[in-house]
Each structure stands twice: as C-alpha cells, then as structure tokens.
Design a protein around this motif. Structure first.
Motif, PDB file in Angstrom:
ATOM      1  N   ASN A 143      10.334  12.841  -5.388  1.00  0.00           N
ATOM      2  CA  ASN A 143       9.729  13.053  -3.978  1.00  0.00           C
ATOM      3  C   ASN A 143       9.086  12.072  -3.485  1.00  0.00           C
ATOM      4  O   ASN A 143       8.182  12.389  -2.580  1.00  0.00           O
ATOM      5  N   LYS A 144       9.265  10.772  -3.939  1.00  0.00           N
ATOM      6  CA  LYS A 144       8.364   9.639  -3.517  1.00  0.00           C
ATOM      7  C   LYS A 144       8.594   9.444  -1.923  1.00  0.00           C
ATOM      8  O   LYS A 144       9.499   9.637  -1.292  1.00  0.00           O
ATOM      9  N   THR A 145       7.451   9.258  -1.344  1.00  0.00           N
ATOM     10  CA  THR A 145       7.229   8.917   0.233  1.00  0.00           C
ATOM     11  C   THR A 145       8.130   7.494   0.484  1.00  0.00           C
ATOM     12  O   THR A 145       7.496   6.571  -0.017  1.00  0.00           O
ATOM     13  N   ALA A 146       9.011   7.761   1.266  1.00  0.00           N
ATOM     14  CA  ALA A 146       9.871   6.636   1.733  1.00  0.00           C
ATOM     15  C   ALA A 146       8.997   5.616   2.563  1.00  0.00           C
ATOM     16  O   ALA A 146       7.850   6.010   3.438  1.00  0.00           O
ATOM     17  N   ASP A 147       9.191   4.383   2.426  1.00  0.00           N
ATOM     18  CA  ASP A 147       8.502   3.205   3.465  1.00  0.00           C
ATOM     19  C   ASP A 147       6.994   2.961   3.061  1.00  0.00           C
ATOM     20  O   ASP A 147       6.468   2.076   3.848  1.00  0.00           O
ATOM     21  N   LYS A 148       6.503   3.654   2.445  1.00  0.00           N
ATOM     22  CA  LYS A 148       4.998   3.621   2.269  1.00  0.00           C
ATOM     23  C   LYS A 148       4.693   2.664   1.235  1.00  0.00           C
ATOM     24  O   LYS A 148       5.232   2.524   0.145  1.00  0.00           O
ATOM     25  N   ASP A 149       3.789   1.594   1.699  1.00  0.00           N
ATOM     26  CA  ASP A 149       3.177   0.661   0.769  1.00  0.00           C
ATOM     27  C   ASP A 149       2.401   1.209   0.016  1.00  0.00           C
ATOM     28  O   ASP A 149       1.568   2.144  -0.069  1.00  0.00           O
ATOM     29  N   ASP A 150       2.404   0.695  -1.618  1.00  0.00           N
ATOM     30  CA  ASP A 150       1.647   1.419  -2.405  1.00  0.00           C
ATOM     31  C   ASP A 150       0.203   1.156  -2.323  1.00  0.00           C
ATOM     32  O   ASP A 150      -0.978   1.795  -2.787  1.00  0.00           O
ATOM     33  N   ASP A 151      -0.240   0.185  -1.544  1.00  0.00           N
ATOM     34  CA  ASP A 151      -1.587  -0.251  -1.091  1.00  0.00           C
ATOM     35  C   ASP A 151      -1.895   0.504   0.151  1.00  0.00           C
ATOM     36  O   ASP A 151      -2.027  -0.047   1.242  1.00  0.00           O
ATOM     37  N   PHE A 152      -2.445   1.772  -0.197  1.00  0.00           N
ATOM     38  CA  PHE A 152      -2.681   2.670   0.988  1.00  0.00           C
ATOM     39  C   PHE A 152      -3.784   2.196   1.914  1.00  0.00           C
ATOM     40  O   PHE A 152      -3.867   2.262   2.819  1.00  0.00           O
ATOM     41  N   LEU A 153      -4.743   1.571   1.192  1.00  0.00           N
ATOM     42  CA  LEU A 153      -5.853   0.891   1.855  1.00  0.00           C
ATOM     43  C   LEU A 153      -5.597  -0.038   2.921  1.00  0.00           C
ATOM     44  O   LEU A 153      -6.329   0.054   3.897  1.00  0.00           O
ATOM     45  N   SER A 154      -4.509  -0.804   2.894  1.00  0.00           N
ATOM     46  CA  SER A 154      -4.074  -1.808   3.910  1.00  0.00           C
ATOM     47  C   SER A 154      -3.756  -1.199   5.278  1.00  0.00           C
ATOM     48  O   SER A 154      -3.628  -1.653   6.206  1.00  0.00           O
ATOM     49  N   TYR A 155      -3.592   0.220   5.492  1.00  0.00           N
ATOM     50  CA  TYR A 155      -3.211   0.800   6.524  1.00  0.00           C
ATOM     51  C   TYR A 155      -4.609   1.229   7.207  1.00  0.00           C
ATOM     52  O   TYR A 155      -4.423   1.673   8.513  1.00  0.00           O
ATOM     53  N   TYR A 156      -5.673   1.115   6.696  1.00  0.00           N
ATOM     54  CA  TYR A 156      -6.949   1.342   7.297  1.00  0.00           C
ATOM     55  C   TYR A 156      -7.616   0.136   8.002  1.00  0.00           C
ATOM     56  O   TYR A 156      -8.127  -0.705   7.349  1.00  0.00           O
ATOM     57  N   THR A 157      -7.328  -0.015   9.186  1.00  0.00           N
ATOM     58  CA  THR A 157      -7.931  -1.272   9.990  1.00  0.00           C
ATOM     59  C   THR A 157      -9.249  -1.084  10.147  1.00  0.00           C
ATOM     60  O   THR A 157      -9.904   0.134  10.273  1.00  0.00           O
TER      61      THR A 157
END
Length: 245
Positions: A174-188
């Motif tokens: 059930n892996k989330t598609a398109d998501k980068d493993d570095d979730f912190l990079s999405y926090y501007t």
C-alpha cells in the motif's frame, strides 16, 4: 482490526502507519482474522470481545505526523486505490462515523484533485488547529507500539512479545504513489511555524522531535492548552460516539 486466536494477539489498524502490510502479514502467516472493520478502535473491540479475548496481547502502530500529513496529501492527489472517488462503507461501520469522516475526506480530495493544490497550500488550508488522532485515546495502554520509522524491527519485537517468531521480513504494501521519502522537503519555510504549532503537542505526546534546522521547538503553555481544548471533544467522539450510531 486483526485478531489471532492462535497467538492470542490483537492488532489495531491506525491509518497510514504500515497497518495494511502488518494486517496482511498477520493473516497470511500468523493465523490472523479480520474482526469488525479495518480502522476500528480498541473501544469498538471491547464492545464485542469476550473475557478471554480482552486478555489478548494488543499492539498497534504510529507515525511521525509530519510524514503522515505528506502521505495523506499524495493519497488524495493520486486517489489512492480509488478510495476517495469511490465511497465504500464496511457493513460493520456505522453511518454516523462514515458520514462524518467522508465529509472531511471529500473536502480534502476535492481541494487537491480539482485545484491541483501544492502541499503547502493543502497544509495551510486543512492543518490550522492542534493535531491529534485516535492513538491518543488508548494506544499508550497497549502491550506494544510499532513506530513506522522502525517498522521491521518493531514488528519483530511485537511478535516476539506476543510469543510468535517472525516468519519473514515484513513486505511493503500500500505504498503511497509519487511521494518522496524525504517528507521534510515538502515543508517550506513558510509553513514551518504552522507545522510546529499544529504538531508540537502530539509530537511531544509520542516523543517525536522536529528537525534541529527548524530552530527553537519549545512547546508553549498556550499551545498545550489549545491542544487539550481541541483534543478533548475528539476523544469523546472516538471513544463513545464514532461507531455507536
């Protein structure tokens, strides 16, 4: 929710915490069976459990909310497994919970899919108040907790504590598609202060920490009070109302 009478264990499935992989593995290799519905709470289980089952080894999983929020965004964006465009309710799930949760999910799905919103836009719109999920109700009373960040080792430990030996490494499901493993990079930088305010109390509750690069992370008294004010009604809902009507 998965129960194994063979090993006398009960697994509570908290969304987006690796629960799909764990549940399938318990069914395939440890005598697990579905009980109630996928994201039923422990309180739901206690209403149907017999005295013997109430003594079973209980475990669940949690996840850093910073990561979890990003995963939610991408599941809405990709309509993961068509779960947002196709509304499905398990027969054991009461109408009140389904309608309440579906209303929230539909709003988020529409915002992301129709407007093609970025993660910062999504976050600023739907994460304005202190965050919590229903792990705060009973999870600390469980026999063990698996952290998503240490999924394989924690799953092994839980099995051993329940008296079972790990058959194989836990397959990724059930892996989330398109998501980068570095979730912190999405926090501007723009949304970092809001993320600290929204997630701070919950992260303290579960022992998570913000990145050092985000600067001072001291939790203010005001933030703690706001968390209590916003979380208490949710606990009442999760514990007493969610699957009663």
């Amino acid at each position: 929710m998965i129960i194994s009478h063979k090993y006398k264990l009960l697994f509570i499935e908290l969304p987006l915490t690796g629960s799909t992989a764990i549940s399938r593995e318990l069914r395939e290799n440890y005598g697990g069976e579905n009980v109630l519905f996928k994201h039923a709470t422990y309180e739901d289980f206690l209403r149907i459990a017999d005295p013997r089952e109430r003594q079973y080894f209980v475990f669940s999983s949690i996840r850093n909310p910073l990561d979890k929020a990003v995963s939610y965004y991408f599941k809405y964006k990709t309509d993961h497994n068509h779960q947002f465009s196709e509304q499905r309710r398990h027969k054991s799930k009461k109408a009140f919970a389904f309608i309440a949760e579906q209303y929230s999910r539909n709003a988020r799905y529409s915002f992301v899919s129709e407007g093609r919103a970025t993660f910062p836009e999504f976050f600023k719109t739907f994460y304005r108040y202190p965050y919590s999920d229903w792990s705060v109700v009973s999870h600390k009373k469980f026999d063990d907790i698996i952290r998503f960040e240490n999924l394989q080792d924690d799953f092994r430990r839980s099995l051993e504590r329940a008296g079972a030996s790990m058959v194989r490494p836990l397959p990724i499901r059930n892996k989330t598609a398109d998501k980068d493993d570095d979730f912190l990079s999405y926090y501007t930088p723009e949304i970092v202060p809001l993320a600290k305010k929204v997630f701070g109390p919950y992260m303290k509750f579960w022992g998570y920490e913000f990145p050092q690069a985000w600067g001072e992370n001291r939790l203010s008294l005001t933030a703690q009070i706001e968390y209590q004010i916003f979380t208490y009604p949710k606990i009442v809902y999760w514990k007493y109302l969610r699957n009663r009507f």
